[in-house]
Write a protein that holds these residues in place. Sequence first.
Motif, short mmCIF file in Angstrom:
data_model
loop_
_atom_site.label_atom_id
_atom_site.label_comp_id
_atom_site.label_asym_id
_atom_site.label_seq_id
_atom_site.Cartn_x
_atom_site.Cartn_y
_atom_site.Cartn_z
N ARG A 94 -24.39 43.31 12.50
CA ARG A 94 -23.06 43.03 11.97
C ARG A 94 -22.17 44.21 12.31
N LEU A 95 -20.91 43.92 12.61
CA LEU A 95 -19.96 44.97 12.95
C LEU A 95 -19.21 45.43 11.71
N HIS A 96 -19.22 46.73 11.49
CA HIS A 96 -18.45 47.35 10.40
C HIS A 96 -18.69 46.60 9.08
N TRP A 97 -19.94 46.39 8.78
CA TRP A 97 -20.36 45.53 7.67
C TRP A 97 -20.00 46.14 6.34
N LYS A 98 -19.16 45.48 5.59
CA LYS A 98 -18.65 46.00 4.32
C LYS A 98 -19.73 46.08 3.25
N LYS A 99 -20.80 45.28 3.39
CA LYS A 99 -21.84 45.27 2.36
C LYS A 99 -22.79 46.46 2.46
N ALA A 100 -22.74 47.18 3.56
CA ALA A 100 -23.58 48.37 3.73
C ALA A 100 -22.79 49.60 3.31
N PRO A 101 -23.40 50.49 2.54
CA PRO A 101 -22.69 51.71 2.16
C PRO A 101 -22.21 52.46 3.41
N GLY A 102 -21.01 52.95 3.36
CA GLY A 102 -20.48 53.72 4.48
C GLY A 102 -19.97 52.88 5.64
N ARG A 103 -20.12 51.58 5.56
CA ARG A 103 -19.61 50.65 6.57
C ARG A 103 -19.92 51.11 8.00
N PRO A 104 -21.21 51.11 8.37
CA PRO A 104 -21.60 51.58 9.71
C PRO A 104 -20.99 50.72 10.81
N ASP A 105 -20.89 51.31 12.00
CA ASP A 105 -20.33 50.58 13.14
C ASP A 105 -21.19 49.36 13.46
N LEU A 106 -22.50 49.52 13.39
CA LEU A 106 -23.44 48.42 13.58
C LEU A 106 -24.44 48.45 12.43
N ALA A 107 -24.67 47.31 11.82
CA ALA A 107 -25.66 47.21 10.75
C ALA A 107 -26.61 46.06 11.08
N PHE A 108 -27.89 46.33 10.99
CA PHE A 108 -28.92 45.32 11.15
C PHE A 108 -29.46 45.06 9.74
N PRO A 109 -28.84 44.15 8.98
CA PRO A 109 -29.19 43.96 7.57
C PRO A 109 -30.66 43.61 7.35
N GLY A 110 -31.23 42.79 8.22
CA GLY A 110 -32.62 42.38 8.03
C GLY A 110 -33.61 43.52 8.13
N ASN A 111 -33.26 44.53 8.92
CA ASN A 111 -34.13 45.69 9.11
C ASN A 111 -33.66 46.91 8.33
N LYS A 112 -32.49 46.80 7.73
CA LYS A 112 -31.85 47.94 7.05
C LYS A 112 -31.74 49.14 7.99
N VAL A 113 -31.17 48.86 9.16
CA VAL A 113 -30.91 49.90 10.15
C VAL A 113 -29.40 49.95 10.36
N ALA A 114 -28.85 51.16 10.29
CA ALA A 114 -27.42 51.38 10.49
C ALA A 114 -27.21 52.31 11.68
N VAL A 115 -26.20 52.00 12.47
CA VAL A 115 -25.88 52.82 13.64
C VAL A 115 -24.41 53.20 13.58
N PHE A 116 -24.16 54.49 13.67
CA PHE A 116 -22.79 55.00 13.80
C PHE A 116 -22.59 55.42 15.25
N VAL A 117 -21.48 55.01 15.82
CA VAL A 117 -21.12 55.40 17.18
C VAL A 117 -19.98 56.40 17.05
N ASN A 118 -20.29 57.66 17.27
CA ASN A 118 -19.31 58.72 17.02
C ASN A 118 -18.71 59.26 18.31
N GLY A 119 -17.40 59.37 18.30
CA GLY A 119 -16.70 60.04 19.39
C GLY A 119 -16.91 61.53 19.29
N CYS A 120 -17.14 62.15 20.40
CA CYS A 120 -17.47 63.59 20.42
C CYS A 120 -16.33 64.44 19.86
N TYR A 121 -15.10 64.10 20.17
CA TYR A 121 -13.96 64.91 19.73
C TYR A 121 -13.75 64.82 18.23
N TRP A 122 -13.61 63.62 17.69
CA TRP A 122 -13.24 63.45 16.29
C TRP A 122 -14.36 63.79 15.32
#
Length: 148
Positions: free
Chosen positions: A51-79
């Motif tokens: 799921r993209l920017h899933w509101k149901k996951a704490p912190g609203r990760p960029d990608l959330a795999f709810p079934g596996n409870k895996v969250a991925v943040f895609v961070n820009g190097c500068y910001w």
Amino acid sequence: MNDRTYIRDGRAPVPLSEVTSKVMSANKDKNTKPELILRKELWRQGVRGYRLHWKKAPGRPDLAFPGNKVAVFVNGCYWHRCPYCALPLPKSNQKFWADKFNNNIRRDKKKVDQLQKTGWKVMTVWECQLQNNDVKCVDKIKKMLNSI
């Protein structure tokens, strides 16, 4: 050229150059180039179910795999102040930028902590890692998904 008027909200100092102002105003918080690169490679490798920017996951990760409870943040190097790139601070308004970047880092850490406390596995993928080898980044995500 677009003659759009930029309305300042007072949170940031006025840049010395109008070009700088336009460049900074164009930065997005969702569907960034690094996110799109990662999602394209995930799709190519057949990784679905996120799921993209899933509101149901704490912190609203960029990608959330709810079934596996895996969250991925895609961070820009500068910001987000990549630990691999060690980018310098901007030359003007250094105090403002140091505070801004430190707040970003604290916010990122808080999001990761919130997710981990609720049983999520969290991965951060950096822009430079995607540029160097997007396939390897997806392989790491797949390993995390398969380890659960």
